[in-house]
Write an enzyme that holds these catalytic residues in place. Structure first.
Site, short mmCIF file in Angstrom:
data_model
loop_
_atom_site.label_atom_id
_atom_site.label_comp_id
_atom_site.label_asym_id
_atom_site.label_seq_id
_atom_site.Cartn_x
_atom_site.Cartn_y
_atom_site.Cartn_z
N GLY A 1 -22.07 -10.49 -27.95
CA GLY A 1 -21.11 -11.10 -28.87
C GLY A 1 -19.70 -11.07 -28.32
N VAL B 1 -16.77 -11.83 -25.18
CA VAL B 1 -16.42 -13.08 -24.50
C VAL B 1 -17.29 -13.32 -23.26
CG1 VAL B 1 -14.42 -11.99 -23.39
CG2 VAL B 1 -14.55 -14.45 -23.48
N ASP B 2 -17.59 -12.26 -22.49
CA ASP B 2 -18.32 -12.47 -21.24
C ASP B 2 -19.76 -12.94 -21.48
OD1 ASP B 2 -15.99 -11.45 -20.27
OD2 ASP B 2 -16.81 -9.46 -19.86
N CYS C 1 5.35 -6.16 1.40
CA CYS C 1 5.72 -4.75 1.46
C CYS C 1 5.05 -4.07 2.67
CB CYS C 1 5.38 -4.08 0.13
SG CYS C 1 6.24 -2.53 -0.08
N TYR C 2 4.06 -3.23 2.46
CA TYR C 2 3.38 -2.57 3.58
C TYR C 2 2.85 -3.61 4.58
CZ TYR C 2 0.20 0.54 6.11
OH TYR C 2 -0.44 1.25 7.08
N GLU D 1 4.38 -10.90 -6.74
CA GLU D 1 3.27 -11.06 -7.69
C GLU D 1 3.55 -10.46 -9.07
OE1 GLU D 1 3.44 -9.13 -5.12
OE2 GLU D 1 2.41 -7.22 -5.37
N HIS E 1 7.95 -7.52 -4.21
CA HIS E 1 6.64 -7.93 -4.76
C HIS E 1 6.74 -9.24 -5.55
CE1 HIS E 1 4.33 -4.37 -3.67
NE2 HIS E 1 5.50 -3.75 -3.76
N GLY F 1 0.84 -1.19 0.00
CA GLY F 1 0.00 0.00 0.00
C GLY F 1 0.87 1.23 0.00
N LYS G 1 -10.90 -12.11 -15.97
CA LYS G 1 -11.06 -12.23 -17.42
C LYS G 1 -10.33 -13.45 -17.99
CE LYS G 1 -12.67 -9.96 -21.05
NZ LYS G 1 -13.95 -9.27 -21.12
#
Ligand code: XMP
Length: 518
Positions: A226, A228-229, A84-85, A173, A171, A57, A374
């Site tokens: 039309g 993807v979702d 981190c934080y 990630e 980090h 953060g 997604k």
């Protein structure tokens, strides 16, 4: 349903990367949710997490009003990883000392691993990591030891294996920590003892059962764009309840070339879903006559969409349920006061998509994708037979080509843009760049310029090509397309489309520009 899966919670302290942490955990096939940092411990416990990750953060732990960890979390017995934080909080709260560094450390650093057990299991020696911090842990809390260091940061990672509490200053990630996923895997599998059950196949099975149980013998409607979702939702619901589902596709007249026809074919021939195609283009063009203001355009299209939907839905008889393609990032309550300014950002454009249907319609909402990112939706789509062309489609805005026609939207101008867009997208695909580019499209400008073709003077339309790279559409950079590719596009456009005599390339990034022009 989710209690069938082990759960990791990410507590969001306002990091840019909280969602990314969750995605990484899910890449380990472990279910993960993001919650605000001030979620009380009782609520966290009620979800029965196998572990909690405290995110980074922007604050400093000693700052007035800095976000604090939920009371009692350090004594909860739940395995914890502070990033981190998050690590500075745990060090300070558990009796260590955190100091403001004189210099902010930002960028790549070489991490030397001092303890290869626990979170660094299988990772020996040195590895690259990504640092972004001002404060540093100076003194360790009792029971903790140093697990890794860098040239400038002694306590780059700390841990108390007996308590199953760990911290990393860097980090894990982000991609700039290439072996970061291994650290997350170690935490999730070894420390938290999670089982990797969060898989697409399991999701399909559970989700189909859930939808069946919820819908019973009733009917369900799905508005289809039309994309993807909405296509994946339709395919999933259809798998669950077959012809109790009706899909409605409202063609506003602003789709890409041949797209309406393709959607029609897919749903009638391949999926064999009850499919209603509403050609509403006339009423949309009527509404947009003379309209040039972008916001007015967006609002008119949004309202007209809802009106059309209401009218047409009534004709279908009683449909108690409505399926929508809401995704996880839209769902997360990110109420982190003072820290997530970005998320509470001011409205820049009125967005419109099939998710934005009227609240006062008396549907019971079914949102089978509300837990998914997604990339998980894409994997799910593939698993249940949504064609590659749709699964890997670049994002396309709800108002369609209408917001890529600057000035008045007329059928003639839509036709011109459809042809130009078809060339741009086709050439990007030919060059093998479609997937790595976030979006690539054309914009029709409201100006004509002078040109010369053969020996004749022309006075015709200008189009702009826009191609951007991005991770999440929040920020974007203009794509460095090869000159040869730009040349091919430009030549084809002016040669094949008689209404255009000039092509320009948009070299603006977001911010300060936006991806779409309106
Ligand atoms: P901007 O232009 O704001 O776009 O940088 C960010 C992303 O959002 C897409 N976009 C929309 N998507 N309905 C949508 O479903 C909309 O009204 C809409 N407007 C913009 C845009 O294509 C980009 O990916």
């Amino acid at each position: 349903m989710y209690q069938k899966h082990d759960l990791i919670i990410v507590l969001d302290f306002g990091a840019q990367y909280s969602l990314l942490i969750a995605r990484r955990v899910r890449e380990c096939n472990v279910y993960c949710e993001v919650l605000p940092y001030d979620t009380p411990l009782d609520e966290l416990k009620a979800r029965n997490p196998k572990g909690i990750i405290l995110s980074g953060g922007p604050a400093s732990v000693y700052e007035k009003g800095a976000p604090q960890a939920p009371a009692g979390i350090w004594e909860s017995g739940i395995p914890l990883l502070g990033i981190c934080y998050g690590m500075q909080l745990l060090a300070r709260d558990m009796g260590g000392e955190v100091k403001g560094g004189k210099k902010r450390e930002y960028g790549k650093a070489e991490l030397e691993i001092d303890d290869e057990s626990s979170i660094f299991a299988g990772l020996d020696g040195k590895m690259q990591c990504w640092m972004s911090h001002g404060d540093t842990v100076m003194t360790l809390p009792r029971g903790f030891s140093q697990l890794a260091h860098t040239a400038t940061t002694k306590n780059a990672s700390i841990g108390n294996p007996a308590k199953k509490i760990f911290g990393v200053q860097f980090h894990p990630e982000v991609v700039h920590t290439p072996k970061g996923l291994e650290i997350i895997k170690n935490f999730v599998y070894i420390i938290c003892e999670c089982k990797p059950t969060w898989t697409t196949a399991n999701f399909v099975e559970e989700s189909v059962n859930e939808i069946k149980a919820k819908i019973g013998k009733e009917k369900i409607l799905c508005a289809l764009s039309g994309g993807v979702d909405s296509t994946t939702v339709s395919a999933l619901v259809s798998k669950a309840v077959g012809d109790q589902l009706t899909c409605m596709f409202i063609d506003q007249g602003f789709m890409r070339k041949n797209e309406a026809r393709k959607i029609n074919e897919l749903f009638t021939n391949r999926f064999k879903i009850n499919f209603v195609h509403i050609d509403a283009s006339k009423r949309f063009f009527e509404k947009l006559k003379g309209v040039t203001d972008p916001e007015q355009k967006r609002k008119l299209i949004g309202t007209e969409f809802i009106r059309t939907f209401e009218e047409e839905a009534k004709k279908l008889g009683h449909m108690p349920f409505l399926a929508q393609g809401t995704l996880y990032p839209d769902v997360i309550e990110s109420a982190v006061p003072g820290t997530t300014e970005g998320k509470a950002a001011k409205k820049i454009k009125t967005h419109h998509n099939v998710g934005g249907l009227p609240e006062d319609m008396e549907f019971k909402i079914v949102e089978p994708l509300r837990k998914l990112f997604k990339d998980e939706v894409r994997a799910l789509g593939k698993e249940i037979g949504v064609p590659e062309e749709i699964v890997s489609r670049q994002p396309f805005p709800g108002p369609g080509l209408a917001i890529r026609i600057i000035g008045e939207v007329t059928p003639e101008r839509v036709k011109i843009l459809q042809e130009v867009d078809d060339i741009v997208v086709g050439e990007i695909k030919n060059a093998g760049l479609y997937k790595e580019i976030w979006q690539s499209f054309a914009v029709l400008l409201p100006i004509r310029t002078v040109g010369v073709m053969g020996d004749k003077r022309t006075y015709l339309n200008t189009v702009a090509i826009r191609a951007v790279t991005s991770k999440d559409a929040m920020t974007a950079d203009w794509a460095r397309l090869p000159y040869d590719l730009l040349e091919t596009m430009s030549n084809r456009i002016v040669n094949e489309i008689p209404e255009v005599n000039r092509v320009v390339y948009d070299i603006s990034s977001k911010p300060p520009s936006t991806i779409e022009w309106e």
